[in-house]
Write an enzyme that holds these catalytic residues in place. Structure first.
Site, short mmCIF file in Angstrom:
data_model
loop_
_atom_site.label_atom_id
_atom_site.label_comp_id
_atom_site.label_asym_id
_atom_site.label_seq_id
_atom_site.Cartn_x
_atom_site.Cartn_y
_atom_site.Cartn_z
N CYS A 1 -9.26 -7.58 -7.21
CA CYS A 1 -8.85 -7.77 -5.81
C CYS A 1 -10.02 -8.35 -5.02
CB CYS A 1 -8.39 -6.46 -5.18
SG CYS A 1 -7.98 -6.70 -3.42
N LYS B 1 2.72 -1.99 -6.56
CA LYS B 1 1.53 -2.45 -5.82
C LYS B 1 0.32 -1.70 -6.36
CE LYS B 1 -0.93 -4.25 -2.43
NZ LYS B 1 -1.35 -5.66 -2.58
C1 SIN Z 1 -4.49 -7.22 -1.75
O1 SIN Z 1 -3.81 -6.21 -1.51
O2 SIN Z 1 -5.45 -7.55 -1.04
C2 SIN Z 1 -4.15 -8.08 -2.92
C3 SIN Z 1 -4.37 -7.37 -4.19
C4 SIN Z 1 -5.15 -8.11 -5.18
O3 SIN Z 1 -5.60 -9.23 -4.94
O4 SIN Z 1 -5.38 -7.58 -6.27
#
Ligand code: SIN
Length: 311
Positions: A130, A47
């Protein structure tokens, strides 16, 4: 069926197959990353991490949709030091480990990239795309910022560094971004992240499907496959071979993965399908891809990579 070789590499790091998880679903905790390590995913992708632990956005922040999903997770993660500490355990699972980094400033990205450059991690992906942090613009849409960031981030060490891009929709943007990328030793781009700031409304409840940002979130899955394919194709035609491309967006079966291969992807990542189906998706899609390639008479990725036929 003949032997089909799906092995590939990113910046010389060997991958036993063409498919891996995308930074996003089911890759936040050590337990989740170990599941990926034991699956047919060719690499373990974390992540996107930030300097400190984040709870992420308020719930509900994810919703399945008939053709994919909408999400505004807000980068829930353990903080980069936790992933740094996990590197030896993840490496012991016997496949390359790719860390995704998503700082909120250049200084934060420099701190995190430097730390992972001094670790045993294999590949570093800096997430410039993001869409889900209230008040923070996506770096990938600010071309000057991308250029400044790359000038600082690509000199921090020898481990392969790539960036995750937002989807682009205009040829002038593909060209401008490709010109920037060519100036730096960027080893790969990952395209595309979700289409940011989309809105899905539930007509029964008369409300958005997710809570953060008034319901605005990243659209994922089948809805975005044509956009992912176009981004991979456009960049493949504009960039030198030294910059590889990881395709993402709407891959849920072997034929989707094959289409990304024709567009020019060196490897692909699976997000929404992994979220919905779990880790078995990697072996299922791998087998489907092999069967489709066998039917076509192809036995290795280079037989079809980038070979989209003009009409
Ligand atoms: C998120 O955690 O909001 C998604 C991550 C991303 O879009 O890079």
């Amino acid at each position: 069926m003949q032997h089909i070789d799906l092995s590939t590499n990113i910046a010389g790091i060997k991958l036993d197959s063409y498919l891996m998880n995308a930074s996003g679903p089911r890759c936040t905790s050590l337990q989740e990353l170990e599941v990926i390590g034991k699956s047919a995913s060719a690499a373990i992708v974390t992540k996107s991490c930030t300097i400190a632990f984040r709870e992420g956005n308020p719930e509900p922040r994810y919703s399945d949709l008939p053709l994919g999903s909408i999400q505004s997770m807000g980068l829930p993660n353990l903080g980069y030091k936790a992933y740094l500490e996990m590197v030896p355990q993840l490496k012991s699972l016997g496949k390359p480990v790719l860390v995704s980094i998503s700082g909120f400033s250049l200084e934060e990205n420099i701190e995190m990239v430097s730390a992972f450059q001094n670790s045993d991690i294999d590949i570093i992906e800096v997430n410039f795309s993001c869409p889900n942090i209230p008040g923070k613009a996506q770096v990938a849409y600010d071309f000057e910022q991308v250029e400044t960031a790359l000038s600082k981030l690509t000199v921090l060490g020898d481990k392969p560094l790539g960036i995750k891009l937002a989807p682009y929709f205009d040829m002038s943007h593909f060209i401008a971004m490709a010109e920037i990328l060519k100036k730096f030793p960027v080893k790969f781009i990952t395209c595309v992240n979700s289409i940011g700031n989309t809105l899905i409304i539930d007509p029964e409840t008369e409300s958005p499907m997710i809570k953060p940002k008034g319901g605005f979130g990243g659209l994922c899955g089948d809805y975005i496959k044509p956009i992912g394919l176009a981004n991979v194709r456009a960049f493949r035609e504009l960039l030198p071979e030294s910059i590889q491309i990881i395709g993402v967006g709407g891959i849920k079966n072997g034929i989707d993965a094959f289409e990304y291969l024709l567009a020019g992807a060196d490897a692909v990542q699976i997000a929404t399908c992994f979220e919905k189906e779990g880790a078995n998706c990697f072996s299922r899609i791998e087998n489907e891809l092999k069967a489709f390639m066998d039917k076509k008479g192809y036995n290795k990725l280079s037989d079809a990579k980038g070979k989209l036929k003009p009409l």
